[in-house]
Design an enzyme around this catalytic site. Structure first.
Site, mmCIF file in Angstrom:
data_model
loop_
_atom_site.group_PDB
_atom_site.id
_atom_site.type_symbol
_atom_site.label_atom_id
_atom_site.label_comp_id
_atom_site.label_asym_id
_atom_site.label_seq_id
_atom_site.Cartn_x
_atom_site.Cartn_y
_atom_site.Cartn_z
ATOM 1 C CE LYS A 134 2.931 -3.228 -0.618
ATOM 2 N NZ LYS A 134 2.381 -4.055 -1.728
ATOM 3 C CG ASP A 153 1.504 0.799 -1.593
ATOM 4 O OD1 ASP A 153 0.268 0.763 -1.723
ATOM 5 O OD2 ASP A 153 2.274 -0.016 -2.146
#
Length: 294
Positions: A14, A144
């Site tokens: 990401k 996350d």
């Protein structure tokens, strides 16, 4: 027929298109706002069921003992949850990983690996947990992890667990690995860290995207200045890539990225990256590949 193996399960990286620190909770956790962007570059994880209940990582990862690996911790957490729900201990599993993402890079590698593990083993073990239940299970392991299980690019708030799907640019990214590991705790503990950036809304981000057809120029990464002051290679990478457009650090570092409209533009920049750094290009993804695989 019960699945025995699940191979080639992607664990994508990401990027944080911006990252603002808006405050700090009483428990010490920082309040954040960010947009998470999935890209088509990452680790690959392979799962093979065992005849006993053991969970083993069969790939050696220097500096990451099995007991500390988020992959193993996530698998054991899910195994215990399936046992609690069904009264039957799921079979053990051998887990192999093709590791491409650097540690301490701000790319979410460990969290993505853990999220892929939860999604894949929920399928292999026929655990039946919903996406929301898997997100809640993974949150204590890492802020996350819920994003990767959420599976879409997201506007995130809180410590990263409050997620809203958001449209992001269809573009290519060049990512530079400056060759240093940045400890997240060191950045968040720094006295010079900005902790009072004014809150924005998902509408603010979407409006900027509609007006400029790019996320470039929206917000900033509040952690970047601290990381650059502590790690010169990060500052050098930001300075070099800035010659081709806006360059920004992802997460708490160390990796630095720039966005480009076409693959050809990204290739041109990539060909000029100094040999002292590792670098790669990646295409923006609209969703996690496992959403269609599982």
């Amino acid at each position: 027929m019960t699945l025995i193996t699940l191979n080639n399960c992607p664990a994508p990286a990401k990027l944080n298109l911006f990252l603002h620190v808006n405050g700090r909770r009483d428990d010490g956790y920082h309040l954040l706002q960010t947009v998470f962007q999935l890209v088509d570059h990452g680790d690959t994880v392979h799962f093979s069921l065992r005849d006993d209940g053991q969970i083993l990582r069969v790939t050696d990862l220097p500096g990451v003992p099995q007991e500390q690996d988020l992959i193993i911790r996530a698998a054991r957490l899910l195994q215990a949850e399936v046992l609690r729900r069904t009264g039957s201990l799921p079979r053990g599993v051998d887990i192999a990983i093709d590791k491409r993402l650097p540690m301490g890079g701000g790319l979410g590698g460990g969290s993505s690996d853990a999220a892929t593990t939860l999604m894949a083993l929920n399928k292999l073990w026929q655990g039946g947990l919903t996406r929301e239940e898997l997100m809640a299970l993974g949150l204590p392991l890492g802020a996350d992890i819920p994003f990767f299980i959420f599976g879409e690019n997201a506007f995130a708030e809180g410590v990263g667990e409050h997620l809203q799907a958001v449209a992001t640019p269809d573009c290519w990214y060049v990512v530079i690995e400056p060759g240093v590991q940045v400890a997240t705790a060191a950045i968040f503990c720094a006295e010079g860290l900005t902790r009072d950036t004014e809150a924005v809304t998902i509408a603010d981000f979407s409006r900027h995207l509609a007006e400029s057809n790019s996320a470039n120029g929206f917000g900033k990464n509040d952690l970047q200045q601290v990381a650059c002051s502590l790690f010169k290679p990060v500052a050098d990478a930001v300075e070099w890539l800035s010659a081709y457009g806006e360059a920004r650090m992802t997460g708490s570092g160390a990796c630095v990225f720039g966005a480009f409209s076409t693959k050809e533009e990204a290739d041109e920049v990539l060909s000029n990256v100094p040999a002292v750094w590792s670098a790669w290009k990646a295409k923006a993804l609209s969703q996690h590949p496992l959403l269609t695989m599982l």
